[in-house]
Design a protein around this motif. Structure first.
Motif, PDB file in Angstrom:
ATOM      1  N   ASP A   1       0.848  -1.193   0.000  1.00  0.00           N
ATOM      2  CA  ASP A   1       0.000   0.000   0.000  1.00  0.00           C
ATOM      3  C   ASP A   1       0.884   1.244   0.000  1.00  0.00           C
ATOM      4  OD1 ASP A   1      -1.635   2.249   1.282  1.00  0.00           O
ATOM      5  OD2 ASP A   1      -3.162   0.681   1.165  1.00  0.00           O
TER       6      ASP A   1
ATOM      7  N   THR B   1      -0.152  -5.153   9.012  1.00  0.00           N
ATOM      8  CA  THR B   1      -1.448  -4.497   9.134  1.00  0.00           C
ATOM      9  C   THR B   1      -1.357  -3.313  10.089  1.00  0.00           C
ATOM     10  OG1 THR B   1      -2.541  -6.636   8.818  1.00  0.00           O
ATOM     11  CG2 THR B   1      -3.896  -4.844   9.668  1.00  0.00           C
ATOM     12  N   ASP B   2      -1.885  -2.177   9.674  1.00  0.00           N
ATOM     13  CA  ASP B   2      -1.940  -0.984  10.515  1.00  0.00           C
ATOM     14  C   ASP B   2      -3.048  -1.184  11.549  1.00  0.00           C
ATOM     15  OD1 ASP B   2      -2.345   1.566  11.634  1.00  0.00           O
ATOM     16  OD2 ASP B   2      -1.760   2.580   9.780  1.00  0.00           O
TER      17      ASP B   2
ATOM     18  N   GLU C   1      -6.153   1.371  11.829  1.00  0.00           N
ATOM     19  CA  GLU C   1      -7.249   1.370  10.853  1.00  0.00           C
ATOM     20  C   GLU C   1      -7.651  -0.034  10.418  1.00  0.00           C
ATOM     21  OE1 GLU C   1      -7.026   4.520   7.725  1.00  0.00           O
ATOM     22  OE2 GLU C   1      -4.935   4.629   8.358  1.00  0.00           O
ATOM     23  N   ASN C   2      -7.030  -1.057  10.999  1.00  0.00           N
ATOM     24  CA  ASN C   2      -7.265  -2.440  10.547  1.00  0.00           C
ATOM     25  C   ASN C   2      -7.045  -2.551   9.037  1.00  0.00           C
ATOM     26  OD1 ASN C   2      -7.975  -3.197  13.164  1.00  0.00           O
ATOM     27  ND2 ASN C   2     -10.133  -2.760  12.821  1.00  0.00           N
ATOM     28  N   LYS C   3      -5.941  -2.001   8.595  1.00  0.00           N
ATOM     29  CA  LYS C   3      -5.669  -1.874   7.161  1.00  0.00           C
ATOM     30  C   LYS C   3      -4.383  -2.609   6.778  1.00  0.00           C
ATOM     31  CE  LYS C   3      -5.251   1.745   3.598  1.00  0.00           C
ATOM     32  NZ  LYS C   3      -6.500   1.438   2.884  1.00  0.00           N
TER      33      LYS C   3
ATOM     34  N   LEU D   1     -11.317  -6.014   7.678  1.00  0.00           N
ATOM     35  CA  LEU D   1     -10.104  -5.319   7.269  1.00  0.00           C
ATOM     36  C   LEU D   1     -10.425  -4.343   6.134  1.00  0.00           C
ATOM     37  CD1 LEU D   1      -7.547  -8.277   7.240  1.00  0.00           C
ATOM     38  CD2 LEU D   1      -7.760  -6.492   8.973  1.00  0.00           C
ATOM     39  N   LYS D   2      -9.661  -3.256   6.064  1.00  0.00           N
ATOM     40  CA  LYS D   2      -9.857  -2.240   5.031  1.00  0.00           C
ATOM     41  C   LYS D   2      -8.698  -2.331   4.035  1.00  0.00           C
ATOM     42  CE  LYS D   2     -11.941   0.792   8.497  1.00  0.00           C
ATOM     43  NZ  LYS D   2     -11.804   2.075   9.235  1.00  0.00           N
ATOM     44  N   PHE D   3      -8.993  -2.816   2.842  1.00  0.00           N
ATOM     45  CA  PHE D   3      -7.956  -3.029   1.838  1.00  0.00           C
ATOM     46  C   PHE D   3      -7.876  -1.839   0.882  1.00  0.00           C
ATOM     47  CE2 PHE D   3      -9.013  -7.231   3.307  1.00  0.00           C
ATOM     48  CZ  PHE D   3      -7.815  -7.920   3.287  1.00  0.00           C
ATOM     49  N   GLY D   4      -6.643  -1.377   0.621  1.00  0.00           N
ATOM     50  CA  GLY D   4      -6.434  -0.356  -0.384  1.00  0.00           C
ATOM     51  C   GLY D   4      -6.528  -0.939  -1.785  1.00  0.00           C
TER      52      GLY D   4
END
Length: 295
Positions: A16, A43-44, A47-49, A271-274
């Motif tokens: 990302d 994973t951040d 932000e659960n990213k 999870l929030k995926f870019g």
């Protein structure tokens, strides 16, 4: 991406654009080790990213010591894996040596005995570990390679390394996933010759096991075996599939001849995926991404 050395091949790498090496203390490191493969995900936690994902094939693996030597090579050539100031570090192990025990029956001192019922443990090479499930009343008891675990622990001396079994990541991920019916449903993960099968109802775990499979007939054999054991109906009950299978896999097409309601799974909803992760098919690496859930 496909980068190779004599020891390993980097099959996939996704990063990302928001990844910042100065923010590692806000990132969780997830590692998964198989007999001939290795994955990592960063994973951040704010932000659960997911910000970084890599998938490696380990080449010319003949023994457990050979595998450890190849992992040495990956770590030595990977500046992020050398870093020690993560928010957390988690290690998931792929192994067929496991046993699920109800919490009400689990006694810590008897962990080896539960496992001995299913497989042979090599005390000089393996230790017995267990993982208490967050989302169900079960404990996963499993064997782990002593040298591997101790070596990775030594890489992160300032952190408590969270250990778990691949099946535990899969179970936790499924029970937290939005793509989940309250009806009795089968979830499958096809992972490089191993078929993992999970059955749940009303977000409660009913069944988990794994099977070695070689072809479409064996996929069908074990899926229908579990259908029969849990009294599932191939005309009405859903089957959702994740894993290393390609889209329009011949194995899935074969299953569709016998099971009406079958589909590929989606990415973990928690999870929030870019957009960078769009190059990974949505049904792949669900287990790796779900390691993040497990403490």
């Amino acid at each position: 991406m496909n980068t190779a050395t004599s020891d390993y091949t980097l099959l996939k790498r996704v990063k990302d654009e928001r990844f910042d090496i100065d923010d590692l203390h806000h990132y969780s490191l997830s590692i998964q080790v198989g007999v001939r493969d290795f994955q990592l995900c960063v994973t951040d936690v704010r932000e659960n990213k997911p910000l970084l994902f890599e998938d490696f094939r380990l080449d010319n693996i003949k023994t457990v010591n050979t595998r450890l030597r190849v992992l040495h090579s990956i770590f030595d050539n990977h500046h992020l894996l050398q870093a020690g100031f993560w928010s957390s570090a988690k290690l998931s192990l792929k192994t067929h040596k496991f046993s699920l025990v109800p919490v009400s029956h689990f006694v810590t001192e008897s962990a080896k005995d539960y496992l001995a019922l299913n497989c042979e443990i090599k005390p000089n090479m393996e230790d017995v570990h267990y993982y208490r499930h967050i989302a169900s009343d079960a404990v996963n008891v499993y064997a782990g390679d002593k040298k591997l675990i101790n070596w990775i622990k030594a890489k992160y001396p300032s952190l408590k390394l969270h250990l778990l079994h691949q099946g535990s990541a899969l179970i936790e991920g499924i029970l937290r996933h939005d793509d989940h019916s309250h009806d009795k449903t089968m979830f499958c993960l096809a992972d490089r010759g191993i078929l993992h099968v999970v059955v749940s109802e009303k977000q409660k775990l009913l069944y988990y096991n794994q099977f070695a499979v070689r072809g479409s007939d064996e996929y069908l054999k074990y899926v229908m075996l579990v259908f029969k054991e849990l009294q599932l109906n191939p005309k009405t009950n859903k089957v959702i599939i994740w894993g290393s299978l390609k889209s329009q896999s011949k194995h899935v097409e074969h299953l569709k001849k016998y099971i009406r309601n079958i589909s590929y799974g989606s990415r973990p909803s928690y999870l929030k995926f870019g957009f960078e992760f769009d190059e990974i098919p949505e049904h792949q690496f669900f287990d790796v991404f779900s390691i993040y859930l497990c403490d």
